[in-house]
Write an enzyme that holds these catalytic residues in place. Sequence first.
Site, mmCIF file in Angstrom:
data_model
loop_
_atom_site.group_PDB
_atom_site.id
_atom_site.type_symbol
_atom_site.label_atom_id
_atom_site.label_comp_id
_atom_site.label_asym_id
_atom_site.label_seq_id
_atom_site.Cartn_x
_atom_site.Cartn_y
_atom_site.Cartn_z
ATOM 1 N N HIS A 272 -12.992 4.409 8.101
ATOM 2 C CA HIS A 272 -12.386 3.263 7.754
ATOM 3 C C HIS A 272 -12.913 2.931 6.230
ATOM 4 O O HIS A 272 -13.171 1.716 6.176
ATOM 5 C CB HIS A 272 -12.503 2.256 8.865
ATOM 6 C CG HIS A 272 -11.462 1.183 8.933
ATOM 7 N ND1 HIS A 272 -10.700 0.836 10.039
ATOM 8 C CD2 HIS A 272 -10.674 0.790 7.909
ATOM 9 C CE1 HIS A 272 -9.819 0.006 9.978
ATOM 10 N NE2 HIS A 272 -9.519 -0.011 8.590
ATOM 11 N N GLU B 259 -11.581 3.693 17.381
ATOM 12 C CA GLU B 259 -12.902 3.534 16.576
ATOM 13 C C GLU B 259 -14.173 2.569 16.919
ATOM 14 O O GLU B 259 -14.856 2.495 16.512
ATOM 15 C CB GLU B 259 -12.227 3.355 15.351
ATOM 16 C CG GLU B 259 -11.674 2.066 14.880
ATOM 17 C CD GLU B 259 -11.239 2.005 13.237
ATOM 18 O OE1 GLU B 259 -11.619 1.210 12.668
ATOM 19 O OE2 GLU B 259 -10.373 2.808 12.895
ATOM 20 N N ILE C 93 0.890 -1.284 0.043
ATOM 21 C CA ILE C 93 -0.093 -0.031 0.044
ATOM 22 C C ILE C 93 0.987 1.161 -0.043
ATOM 23 O O ILE C 93 0.550 2.260 -0.781
ATOM 24 C CB ILE C 93 -1.065 -0.150 1.085
ATOM 25 C CG1 ILE C 93 -1.897 -1.074 1.082
ATOM 26 C CG2 ILE C 93 -1.598 1.313 1.378
ATOM 27 C CD1 ILE C 93 -2.824 -1.374 2.099
ATOM 28 N N SER D 103 -3.948 3.625 7.883
ATOM 29 C CA SER D 103 -3.487 2.466 8.240
ATOM 30 C C SER D 103 -4.127 1.819 9.362
ATOM 31 O O SER D 103 -4.962 1.055 9.493
ATOM 32 C CB SER D 103 -1.880 2.383 8.492
ATOM 33 O OG SER D 103 -1.410 0.993 8.834
ATOM 34 N N ARG D 104 -3.640 2.226 10.535
ATOM 35 C CA ARG D 104 -4.124 1.765 11.878
ATOM 36 C C ARG D 104 -4.190 2.990 12.994
ATOM 37 O O ARG D 104 -3.301 3.580 12.770
ATOM 38 C CB ARG D 104 -3.205 0.636 12.608
ATOM 39 C CG ARG D 104 -2.919 -0.419 11.665
ATOM 40 C CD ARG D 104 -4.303 -1.400 11.499
ATOM 41 N NE ARG D 104 -4.664 -2.193 12.576
ATOM 42 C CZ ARG D 104 -6.050 -2.453 12.768
ATOM 43 N NH1 ARG D 104 -6.958 -2.009 11.982
ATOM 44 N NH2 ARG D 104 -6.411 -2.735 13.784
#
Length: 331
Positions: A294, A262, A155, A232-233
């Site tokens: 997301h 989240e 990515i 990403s995270r």
Amino acid sequence: MRIAVFDSKQYDKTAINAANIQFDHDIVFFDDRLNAKTVPLAQGFDVVCPFVNDLLDAFTIAQLAQLGVKLITLRCAGFNGVDLNAAAAHGITVTRVPAYSPEAVAEHVFALLLTLVRKTHRAFNRIRDGNFTLDGLEGFNLHGRTFGIVGAGKIGLATARIARGFGCKILAYDPHPPAQCAVDCEFVTQEALFKRADIISLHSPLFPTTHHMINATTLAQMKPGVVLINTSRGGLINTLALIKSLKSGHVGGVGLDVYEHEEGVFFEDLSDSMLKDDILARLTTFPNVVITSHQGFLTTEALDNIAHSVLQSIDDFIQHRPLGNEVKASA
């Protein structure tokens, strides 16, 4: 084998059912997230298919083992919500989908970025109110800017390719850089990237070593006016430190498709209730912050790839074939 798909939305059901025409697995969908409270729903299933915010801790893994579950097949790349040591101890195999569509997430980086730097979200709202003025909508060119990629996986490199198309100079940091890189970029240290980049895009996995990698110290290293994108995270960013840096004006813009708290918020319709997360609520008040829920993965191509990858892993498991997407606990 019977398969329980947890935390499923209509788009999941559509994509998985379409892909299942090829495999003919016995699939049941649950809206619930898989966790310690909902694990009894896995009764009578051989395989569970959780999503990114499901929590499979040691207790949940033990309960799955007692229920006879043999395979956990994640339909996402992240696996930090699964206790891999517990899974190994109970003889449960874990697979994931490591690369469903790098371009889907990479392109979403630029959806967020261009919205921020050209203020199209503010312009859209003005036009709807009949306000056609341009004051306060000044942006900046991406061409000629220094674009920093943190995490040079599939990515990250897909993002770098797009940034090159905009005419950006690419800096990249990865603790394990590829031996050969097809993208024209300069690999530097993390500190050097933070100091030199005008735009920083995060593509690191979430490990204890990367948790809150964006914090008060690293934010202070960045250039004034830096634009930060995270697809990403959520746990890569210390959100309280980010808010402080936004308030001071040091950070010029933030695009978030993920958020460290989240779970229970993203993917849900809370429009008829109060947002109880004061930190997230504070983030939404900044005019130079754009948040999506997301959705970086949410393209028809990515959903199709995810569905086929999950069902192929299940089929390979049943047929005792090698599992290319297996995730194992660290030695």
